[in-house]
Design a protein around this motif. Structure first.
Motif, PDB file in Angstrom:
ATOM      1  N   VAL A 191      22.608  41.420  61.051  1.00  0.00           N
ATOM      2  CA  VAL A 191      23.017  42.855  60.082  1.00  0.00           C
ATOM      3  C   VAL A 191      21.746  42.592  59.091  1.00  0.00           C
ATOM      4  N   ALA A 192      21.008  43.262  59.051  1.00  0.00           N
ATOM      5  CA  ALA A 192      19.774  43.496  58.014  1.00  0.00           C
ATOM      6  C   ALA A 192      19.960  44.331  56.872  1.00  0.00           C
ATOM      7  N   ALA A 193      20.885  45.275  56.847  1.00  0.00           N
ATOM      8  CA  ALA A 193      20.883  46.170  55.791  1.00  0.00           C
ATOM      9  C   ALA A 193      22.237  46.840  55.726  1.00  0.00           C
ATOM     10  N   ILE A 194      22.700  46.989  54.296  1.00  0.00           N
ATOM     11  CA  ILE A 194      23.991  47.885  54.180  1.00  0.00           C
ATOM     12  C   ILE A 194      23.629  48.766  53.326  1.00  0.00           C
ATOM     13  N   CYS A 195      24.157  50.103  53.451  1.00  0.00           N
ATOM     14  CA  CYS A 195      23.957  51.398  52.683  1.00  0.00           C
ATOM     15  C   CYS A 195      25.278  52.161  52.308  1.00  0.00           C
ATOM     16  N   ASP A 196      25.326  52.348  51.005  1.00  0.00           N
ATOM     17  CA  ASP A 196      26.428  53.091  50.588  1.00  0.00           C
ATOM     18  C   ASP A 196      26.043  53.741  49.366  1.00  0.00           C
ATOM     19  N   VAL A 197      26.847  54.771  48.808  1.00  0.00           N
ATOM     20  CA  VAL A 197      26.395  55.336  47.881  1.00  0.00           C
ATOM     21  C   VAL A 197      26.939  54.554  46.448  1.00  0.00           C
ATOM     22  N   SER A 198      28.127  53.594  46.738  1.00  0.00           N
ATOM     23  CA  SER A 198      28.321  52.688  45.781  1.00  0.00           C
ATOM     24  C   SER A 198      27.376  51.586  45.840  1.00  0.00           C
ATOM     25  N   GLU A 199      26.699  51.388  44.739  1.00  0.00           N
ATOM     26  CA  GLU A 199      25.813  50.124  44.562  1.00  0.00           C
ATOM     27  C   GLU A 199      26.614  48.741  44.662  1.00  0.00           C
ATOM     28  N   PRO A 200      27.542  48.892  43.884  1.00  0.00           N
ATOM     29  CA  PRO A 200      28.477  47.541  44.061  1.00  0.00           C
ATOM     30  C   PRO A 200      28.827  47.217  45.410  1.00  0.00           C
ATOM     31  N   ALA A 201      29.379  48.281  45.941  1.00  0.00           N
ATOM     32  CA  ALA A 201      29.810  48.124  47.432  1.00  0.00           C
ATOM     33  C   ALA A 201      28.701  47.575  48.392  1.00  0.00           C
ATOM     34  N   ALA A 202      27.706  47.965  48.269  1.00  0.00           N
ATOM     35  CA  ALA A 202      26.698  48.114  49.235  1.00  0.00           C
ATOM     36  C   ALA A 202      26.150  46.614  48.686  1.00  0.00           C
ATOM     37  N   ARG A 203      25.961  46.133  47.452  1.00  0.00           N
ATOM     38  CA  ARG A 203      25.580  44.924  46.856  1.00  0.00           C
ATOM     39  C   ARG A 203      26.538  43.664  47.347  1.00  0.00           C
ATOM     40  N   GLY A 204      27.703  44.153  47.327  1.00  0.00           N
ATOM     41  CA  GLY A 204      28.648  42.888  47.627  1.00  0.00           C
ATOM     42  C   GLY A 204      28.606  42.652  48.996  1.00  0.00           C
ATOM     43  N   MET A 205      28.593  43.531  50.032  1.00  0.00           N
ATOM     44  CA  MET A 205      28.699  43.351  51.338  1.00  0.00           C
ATOM     45  C   MET A 205      27.433  42.838  51.901  1.00  0.00           C
ATOM     46  N   ALA A 206      26.354  43.305  51.127  1.00  0.00           N
ATOM     47  CA  ALA A 206      24.882  42.812  51.734  1.00  0.00           C
ATOM     48  C   ALA A 206      24.800  41.318  51.385  1.00  0.00           C
ATOM     49  N   GLU A 207      25.340  41.021  50.337  1.00  0.00           N
ATOM     50  CA  GLU A 207      25.064  39.456  49.846  1.00  0.00           C
ATOM     51  C   GLU A 207      26.040  38.773  50.572  1.00  0.00           C
ATOM     52  N   ALA A 208      27.166  39.248  51.304  1.00  0.00           N
ATOM     53  CA  ALA A 208      28.041  38.372  52.169  1.00  0.00           C
ATOM     54  C   ALA A 208      27.309  38.134  53.479  1.00  0.00           C
ATOM     55  N   HIS A 209      26.328  39.158  53.973  1.00  0.00           N
ATOM     56  CA  HIS A 209      25.950  38.890  55.156  1.00  0.00           C
ATOM     57  C   HIS A 209      24.348  38.741  54.966  1.00  0.00           C
ATOM     58  N   GLY A 210      23.772  38.295  54.059  1.00  0.00           N
ATOM     59  CA  GLY A 210      22.502  37.964  53.839  1.00  0.00           C
ATOM     60  C   GLY A 210      21.377  39.489  54.177  1.00  0.00           C
ATOM     61  N   ALA A 211      22.105  40.452  53.683  1.00  0.00           N
ATOM     62  CA  ALA A 211      21.424  41.739  54.113  1.00  0.00           C
ATOM     63  C   ALA A 211      20.676  42.202  52.791  1.00  0.00           C
ATOM     64  N   GLN A 212      19.994  43.530  52.955  1.00  0.00           N
ATOM     65  CA  GLN A 212      19.454  44.089  51.749  1.00  0.00           C
ATOM     66  C   GLN A 212      20.240  45.308  51.472  1.00  0.00           C
ATOM     67  N   PRO A 213      20.679  45.409  50.422  1.00  0.00           N
ATOM     68  CA  PRO A 213      21.448  46.585  49.728  1.00  0.00           C
ATOM     69  C   PRO A 213      20.837  47.961  49.703  1.00  0.00           C
ATOM     70  N   PHE A 214      21.561  49.116  50.001  1.00  0.00           N
ATOM     71  CA  PHE A 214      20.425  50.408  49.703  1.00  0.00           C
ATOM     72  C   PHE A 214      21.797  51.405  49.403  1.00  0.00           C
ATOM     73  N   THR A 215      21.175  52.335  48.435  1.00  0.00           N
ATOM     74  CA  THR A 215      22.199  53.555  48.104  1.00  0.00           C
ATOM     75  C   THR A 215      21.896  54.803  48.576  1.00  0.00           C
ATOM     76  N   SER A 216      20.861  54.816  49.428  1.00  0.00           N
ATOM     77  CA  SER A 216      20.609  56.233  50.073  1.00  0.00           C
ATOM     78  C   SER A 216      20.000  55.902  51.559  1.00  0.00           C
ATOM     79  N   VAL A 217      20.548  56.677  52.519  1.00  0.00           N
ATOM     80  CA  VAL A 217      19.977  56.419  53.709  1.00  0.00           C
ATOM     81  C   VAL A 217      18.573  56.720  53.981  1.00  0.00           C
ATOM     82  N   GLY A 218      17.738  57.702  52.965  1.00  0.00           N
ATOM     83  CA  GLY A 218      16.121  57.578  53.091  1.00  0.00           C
ATOM     84  C   GLY A 218      15.668  56.306  52.519  1.00  0.00           C
ATOM     85  N   ALA A 219      16.231  55.793  51.775  1.00  0.00           N
ATOM     86  CA  ALA A 219      15.659  54.638  51.384  1.00  0.00           C
ATOM     87  C   ALA A 219      15.818  53.447  52.289  1.00  0.00           C
ATOM     88  N   LEU A 220      16.858  53.416  52.906  1.00  0.00           N
ATOM     89  CA  LEU A 220      17.018  52.327  54.155  1.00  0.00           C
ATOM     90  C   LEU A 220      15.903  52.646  55.371  1.00  0.00           C
TER      91      LEU A 220
END
Length: 698
Positions: A30-59
């Motif tokens: 798992v390399a990236a987590i993308c969600d419009v909710s920044e806390p949700a993306a960040r929290g899950m990304a931290e749990a899986h050693g991934a990068q958080p994003f808040t837009s698909v374009g940025a991912l």
């Protein structure tokens, strides 16, 4: 391709299952987590050693992924899938892959044009038991097949108790689109494209505003010479998610919720021994299947349950063949066939069963003076309607702009504001006199609770200050008390435990929210009142209420404790009345109130009343609180030391005893200060809590 980098678009409930399965899949991470909710993306990304994003374009621009799993609400699947395919990414799309066969064909065309793979998230086709079932069919072990019955009977509580702003409840057809792909994917994979011969939608239930939704579907089809029956039942029913195949040489039944495959065959014994031998064979198969699954889960520390295995099987099949021939079970062309069959079924259902009640015509814009945060929840819905009936216009804060008030367009407006946006909250409170904060978060660690619950509650308090709100009513919980001692009567003067580090996260977090808000009241004059409802029951509430015990489907419950002590039940309408009275009393500022009804029923008394009123005998057993605690302690040790999970909450026996609500409550304060009068008549209480509450859905 090795070390395939996968991104998850959407960090909701289903994303956890995908992430865990991908982590267990060789050559994938798992390399990236993308969600419009920044806390949700960040929290899950931290749990899986991934990068958080808040837009698909940025991912996409980051170049961190080779493939993505699209896990958003279904109406967003097609544009996101096409965007990612055109950017050179392989995609897996959760079911339903789109809202129609035509949209699914567009995704497949985009995949073919980009030279990338489009996979359908029909995870149950990856279940080990299903692979064995399919092997029996291919080997001819069941003989010539004549019939197939595929069932999905599982309660869907949002139909009766919300939340009602989910995608699957927006239109009646969405319910079949949500559940139907599981069933139709089995049929398509086993027999090919089905010819739909009959379809119906039945057992309607009324959503708020008297907008009906079907709770059952039945589809008759034919494919490969086999008669196929698909049944969906979403009322409170015994769980039956199964595929049954009848052939000339045997009958096979796969329980795909439990990964149990049992084959019934005839034997050549005489008439006396034959039935005994047949039942012994079935009993042995059940023992084998149950024992194997129990051993598998025990050895994997509960990481290989049937649902988890279905995702692992799907991911293993997909990513092992990403550069070779595509697995037909999860291919884009299979997804098109599945969605076309569902389209054909929907076309045969009488239009009246799939019609949406037109929302009431708005004659004026609401002029809200009250705001309800969490207004789409159980208490929030009742409170909003009570405020409207009292002549108030209401602004409801929700994640979206739709809510369960289509019949009240003149009095209720629903606005979407992030609870992490202080300026947005302050602006939304413009012109508001009273704010009711009913929001709660579901967190897995104390660190998450501090951000998502305590931080949000404090931010709402600060926004109330900046907007000049005259009253903030915060809804805490009686769970924050220590309710383990039957000799202690709890009042509003009863303090919470000094050390709550070993309490469950919900109780601890709500107590900390109260503490921080009271600090704002004492130091800065925040006009705060705190409400703590008891076990709330009544119309719009769930049958499977976890304040009473641990439920096992709709038919069995293990009570927290022996179940003989009186529980702090309270009717939903009485809670709404208490909240309204708090807002109207200047003397309530700085005070807290436990909204507990008059002593009525124990847990066992509640289930006896339910049986008497509805004719539903639920299997009730006492829960040994020490055993609950010891089981929790073992899980705690395994999670912390074997699985190395962070932020695991240390269990305590006192916390488990507190769940049993041994301590009685006194409700004198709200009655005296607010003039609150909860229901006193037992028969009237049972009528509102059970008889007229539509707990079963039928």
């Amino acid at each position: 391709m090795s070390d395939i980098r996968v991104g998850l678009i959407g960090a909701g409930y289903i994303a956890t299952w995908h992430a865990d399965a991908l982590t267990a899949t060789p050559g994938v991470r798992v390399a990236a987590i993308c969600d419009v909710s920044e806390p949700a993306a960040r929290g899950m990304a931290e749990a899986h050693g991934a990068q958080p994003f808040t837009s698909v374009g940025a991912l996409i621009d980051s170049g961190t992924c080779d493939a993505v799993h699209i896990l958003t609400p279904p109406h967003l699947h097609k544009p996101l899938a096409i965007q990612c395919l055109r950017a050179g990414l392989h995609v897996l799309v959760e079911k339903p892959v789109a809202t129609s066969a035509a949209d699914t064909r567009e995704i497949l065309a985009a995949a073919e044009a980009a030279g990338r793979r489009f996979h359908a998230g029909h995870n149950f086709l990856g279940l080990p038991g299903y692979e064995r079932l399919k092997g029996l069919v291919e080997d001819g072990a069941l003989g010539r097949l004549s019939a197939c019955e595929i069932s999905y009977a599982l309660p869907l509580s949002p139909l009766r108790s919300g939340p009602f702003n989910l995608w699957l409840l927006r239109e009646p057809r969405n319910l079949l689109l949500e559940v139907g792909p599981h069933l139709m994917a089995f049929a398509v994979d086993l027999f090919g494209a089905p010819e739909i011969r009959f379809a119906e939608a039945t057992r309607p239930v009324m959503l708020p505003g008297d907008d009906p939704r079907p709770q059952a579907f039945r589809i008759l089809a034919r494919a490969g010479g086999v008669e196929i029956t698909l049944t969906v039942s979403l009322v409170e029913t015994q769980d039956d998610r199964s595929v049954t195949l009848r052939g000339s040489s045997g009958r096979a039944r796969l329980d795909f919720a439990s990964d149990v495959l049992v084959v019934e065959r005839e034997n050549s014994s005489d008439l006396v021994v034959n039935p005994l031998r047949k039942q012994l064979d079935l009993g042995w198969q059940h023992l084998r299947e149950g024992g194997r699954n129990a051993l598998k889960q025990a050895l994997s520390l509960n990481q290989k349950g049937p649902y988890a295995l279905s995702f692992r099987g799907m991911d293993a099949a997909i990513y092992a063949r990403l550069s070779g021939p595509q697995d037909a079970r999860f291919s884009g062309s299979s997804a098109v066939t599945v969605m076309q069959a569902l389209d054909d079924a929907l076309a045969l259902i009488p239009p009246a069963a799939l019609s949406v009640k037109a929302p009431a015509v708005q004659t004026r814009k609401p002029r809200p003076t009250a705001m309800v945060i969490g207004g789409t929840g159980f208490i929030g819905r009742a409170l909003t309607r009570r405020l409207v009936s009292d002549g108030h216009d209401v602004r409801v804060l929700s994640r979206g702009r739709s809510g369960p008030f289509p019949d009240l367009p003149d009095a209720v407006e629903t606005v979407g504001v992030s609870l992490n946006d202080l300026d947005g909250l302050t602006e939304a409170m413009t012109g508001i006199d009273v704010v009711f904060n009913l929001a709660k978060s579901l967190d897995r660690t104390w660190a998450e609770a501090l951000v998502n619950d305590v931080g949000v509650a404090t931010r709402i308090g600060m926004a109330c200050e900046q907007a000049g709100v005259k009253r903030l009513i915060y809804t805490g919980t009686i769970a924050s008390y220590d309710m383990s001692d039957p000799g202690v009567t709890i009042t509003e003067d009863t303090p919470f435990p000094d050390d709550m580090s070993d309490r469950n996260l919900y109780a601890r977090s709500k107590a900390e929210c109260e503490r921080q808000l009271m600090k704002l009241h004492h130091q800065r004059g925040l006009p705060l009142t705190i409400a703590r409802p008891g076990i709330v029951v009544g119309h719009g509430g769930p049958l499977q209420h976890w304040g009473i015990g641990r439920w096992h489907g709709a038919g069995a419950v293990r009570i927290w404790g022996p179940g003989d002590n009186i529980l702090p039940f309270v009717l939903i309408d009485d809670v709404a009345d208490g909240l309204v009275r708090m807002a109207a009393r200047p003397s309530a500022i700085g005070e807290s109130f436990n909204l507990i009804g008059e002593p009525m029923l124990s847990a066992r008394g509640y289930f006896d009343a339910l049986h008497e009123a509805l004719g539903a005998r639920i299997r009730v057993s006492s829960g040994n609180l020490t055993a609950f605690f010891l089981s929790d302690a073992v899980k705690y040790g395994l999670k912390k030391y074997a699985l190395r999970k962070r932020g695991v909450v240390r269990p305590s026996r006192a916390d488990w005893k507190s769940r049993a609500h041994f301590s009685p409550f006194a409700n004198d304060k709200p009655k005296k200060m607010l003039g609150w009068s909860p229901e006193t008549d037992r028969s009237a209480f049972v009528a509102q809590a059970i008889t007229h509450a539509n707990l079963m859905g039928f």
